[in-house]
Write an enzyme that holds these catalytic residues in place. Structure first.
Site, PDB file in Angstrom:
ATOM      1  N   GLU A   1      13.923   0.395 -33.286  1.00  0.00           N
ATOM      2  CA  GLU A   1      12.712   0.593 -32.478  1.00  0.00           C
ATOM      3  C   GLU A   1      13.044   0.611 -30.986  1.00  0.00           C
ATOM      4  O   GLU A   1      12.312   1.201 -30.198  1.00  0.00           O
ATOM      5  CB  GLU A   1      11.647  -0.452 -32.811  1.00  0.00           C
ATOM      6  CG  GLU A   1      11.039  -0.323 -34.208  1.00  0.00           C
ATOM      7  CD  GLU A   1      10.378   1.026 -34.500  1.00  0.00           C
ATOM      8  OE1 GLU A   1       9.956   1.716 -33.543  1.00  0.00           O
ATOM      9  OE2 GLU A   1      10.299   1.403 -35.687  1.00  0.00           O
TER      10      GLU A   1
ATOM     11  N   HIS B   1       8.930   9.616 -30.150  1.00  0.00           N
ATOM     12  CA  HIS B   1       9.281   8.322 -30.758  1.00  0.00           C
ATOM     13  C   HIS B   1      10.186   8.528 -31.981  1.00  0.00           C
ATOM     14  O   HIS B   1      11.266   7.936 -32.084  1.00  0.00           O
ATOM     15  CB  HIS B   1       7.988   7.590 -31.157  1.00  0.00           C
ATOM     16  CG  HIS B   1       8.210   6.285 -31.851  1.00  0.00           C
ATOM     17  ND1 HIS B   1       8.154   5.071 -31.195  1.00  0.00           N
ATOM     18  CD2 HIS B   1       8.512   5.993 -33.147  1.00  0.00           C
ATOM     19  CE1 HIS B   1       8.402   4.094 -32.069  1.00  0.00           C
ATOM     20  NE2 HIS B   1       8.618   4.618 -33.264  1.00  0.00           N
ATOM     21  N   GLU B   2       9.750   9.377 -32.886  1.00  0.00           N
ATOM     22  CA  GLU B   2      10.535   9.591 -34.110  1.00  0.00           C
ATOM     23  C   GLU B   2      11.877  10.257 -33.794  1.00  0.00           C
ATOM     24  O   GLU B   2      12.876  10.010 -34.486  1.00  0.00           O
ATOM     25  CB  GLU B   2       9.743  10.412 -35.139  1.00  0.00           C
ATOM     26  CG  GLU B   2       8.404   9.789 -35.589  1.00  0.00           C
ATOM     27  CD  GLU B   2       8.499   8.349 -36.080  1.00  0.00           C
ATOM     28  OE1 GLU B   2       9.576   7.921 -36.527  1.00  0.00           O
ATOM     29  OE2 GLU B   2       7.474   7.640 -35.999  1.00  0.00           O
TER      30      GLU B   2
ATOM     31  N   HIS C   1      14.385   7.632 -33.119  1.00  0.00           N
ATOM     32  CA  HIS C   1      14.957   7.092 -34.362  1.00  0.00           C
ATOM     33  C   HIS C   1      16.023   8.043 -34.908  1.00  0.00           C
ATOM     34  O   HIS C   1      17.094   7.630 -35.335  1.00  0.00           O
ATOM     35  CB  HIS C   1      13.869   6.949 -35.431  1.00  0.00           C
ATOM     36  CG  HIS C   1      12.957   5.780 -35.238  1.00  0.00           C
ATOM     37  ND1 HIS C   1      13.423   4.483 -35.154  1.00  0.00           N
ATOM     38  CD2 HIS C   1      11.607   5.692 -35.123  1.00  0.00           C
ATOM     39  CE1 HIS C   1      12.388   3.652 -35.008  1.00  0.00           C
ATOM     40  NE2 HIS C   1      11.283   4.359 -34.983  1.00  0.00           N
TER      41      HIS C   1
END
Ligand code: CO
Length: 487
Positions: free
Chosen positions: A284, A254-255, A258
């Site tokens: 997101e 997830h990170e 980003h």
């Protein structure tokens, strides 16, 4: 120097100030000694005042000499946005910006402690003060329907509570208390792998996904986050439990999503909307895209199975990609949002959205939060957290003053599903490439269609330009129903 050049130079200076703030904040979340927090909060306050002056009174002098109508193309779009930003920033008094920055820095320390000790009452006074300040902020910014809308606008420009309700409520209704059949598969992630080995594995894997370690790093923190310090310095964090590799793995992916966005931005005109991310919703959409659409796909599970065998052979002599797929797509209520499956995740968001909206609109009180949280968990997910650390204290957002942020997670997921569907329709052999670990074509497309647009367009415009359509709610629904079988 022309007024426009002056403006760009000034914005670059503000960008460097903000990089310093980001570095202070990264340090606070990772390696800062505990007792340094009070002085750190003063340092943050000082920087907030410097940034505020440069974004308001200093900027005003420079903007006065620029005639928007004389500008063309990119310059026109940049200055138009900067003027809008200026209007918004000018509504916030400098003293207030300093107070908010100091308080959030302190509140994060107290939240972290309260979460570790399962002690909501020790954090409550800070949250109370923060809510008061956020209401004050909403009043400075102004709103039509309700104060909470003024805060939503920070994360998704123009978003109103009633718009978000229209998008989230059908999802809540459709997926309310839906589960997948109980699986008898032995979870391949449930091993005992040391933190050091897990972190090493994570670093190897995200390198394969395209994370550039010469322009970023990964560390540990109590709540995973990504922090773009500058265009060539993007830092992400993760957290580990030794008994479950997926706990770390999917927050890391997830990170990384980003980080890939930040690292793929335009590198010229730093500090202007040309080289900035569009919105938190688009942000997101990137993290959720990698975490879920790619990360929980069958093709990725085949890739992951190979990597587990390659990087962690002592734990994975053999691993069946179908087993990975099955456990990664199990729909089962969880206390923790960041560990949730792609379906129940949105029930977590609905819960937070309703609570923070009621807080800011002054319909509920901070002291009532733990009970209300548990009541909503029971209603939406059918489970009651055994303690506040697994309940109301789990997320960092409120202590960081990020009230209004949560809806972007759901919106981002719906955007991500649309981007994913579009990519699958334009690239033949999409799954074969993922299975082989070829992600470059995706990076190229994202860069060309999303990253390079900066903040010159809004989220909806970027989605429209890149996929040919505005947000279509049925795409997320179809995506879930094609992938997941419910009982
Ligand atoms: Co995120």
């Amino acid at each position: 120097m022309s007024p426009l050049e002056k403006l760009y130079q000034h914005l670059e200076k503000v960008y460097h100030f903000q990089s310093i703030v980001a570095l202070l904040s990264w340090d606070q979340e990772t390696y800062m000694p505990l007792k340094a927090y009070e002085q750190r909060s003063q340092q943050m306050g000082l920087m907030a005042s410097l940034v505020h002056q440069n974004k308001t009174s200093e900027l005003k002098k420079i903007l006065q000499d620029i005639n928007l109508q004389e500008l063309k193309d990119k310059d026109f779009l940049i200055v138009k946005r900067v003027k809008q930003d200026f209007e918004k920033w000018s509504k916030i008094p400098e003293k207030f910006a300093v107070k908010l920055s100091e308080l959030t820095s302190q509140a994060q320390y107290h939240w972290d402690k309260a979460k570790k000790n399962n002690d909501f009452p020790s954090f409550a006074p800070y949250l109370q003060d923060l809510v008061k300040l956020k209401i004050e902020e909403a009043n400075y910014l102004g709103y039509e329907d309700c104060p909470y809308d003024a805060l939503l606008d920070d994360y998704e420009k123009g978003l109103k509570s009633k718009d978000f309700e229209k998008i989230i409520q059908p999802v809540v209704k459709e997926f309310y208390q839906k589960n997948t059949p109980t699986t008898t598969i032995q979870n391949p992630f449930h091993k005992n792998i040391s933190a050091q080995e897990q972190l090493q594995f994570a670093n190897q894997l995200i390198k394969d996904l395209g994370f550039d370690f010469t322009r970023g790093r990964q560390d540990l923190s109590s709540h995973p986050f990504s922090n773009a310090i500058s265009i060539h310095d993007v830092r992400i964090t993760t957290r580990i439990i030794e008994s479950d590799l997926s706990y770390m793995l999917y927050s890391t992916i997830h990170e990384t999503g980003h980080a890939l966005y930040e690292l793929g931005l335009n590198t010229e005109l730093l500090g202007t909307p040309y080289s900035e991310t569009c919105s938190l919703t688009i942000h997101e959409s990137q993290s959720r895209f990698w975490e879920n659409n790619i990360g929980r796909s069958r093709a990725f599970c085949k890739f992951l199975a190979k990597k587990l065998q390659e990087y962690l052979p002592q734990y994975y002599q053999e691993v069946n990609p179908e087993d990975l797929f099955a456990v990664l797509n199990e729909v089962k209520p969880s206390f923790i949002r960041t560990e949730s499956d792609e379906v129940t995740y949105h029930l977590h968001i609905a819960l937070r959205f309703e609570l923070e909206k009621a807080l800011i609109n002054q319909e509920i009180k901070v002291e009532d939060l733990p009970a209300l949280w548990n009541e909503k968990m029971k209603n939406y997910l059918g489970i009651t957290p055994p303690n506040d650390s697994l309940g109301v204290l789990q997320d960092v957002h409120w202590s960081a003053g990020l009230l209004g942020y949560f809806p972007t997670y759901s919106l981002g997921s719906f955007y991500a599903a649309q981007i994913y569907q579009h990519l699958k329709s334009i690239f033949p052999h999409f799954d074969d490439k993922i299975e082989k670990g070829d992600f470059e074509f995706i990076h190229q497309w994202l860069k060309e269609n999303i990253f390079s647009k900066g903040r010159l367009y809004n989220s909806q415009e970027i989605l429209q330009q890149s996929t040919g359509n505005k947000l279509k709610n049925h795409i997320f629904r179809d995506y879930i129903l094609t992938k997941i079988q419910f009982v």
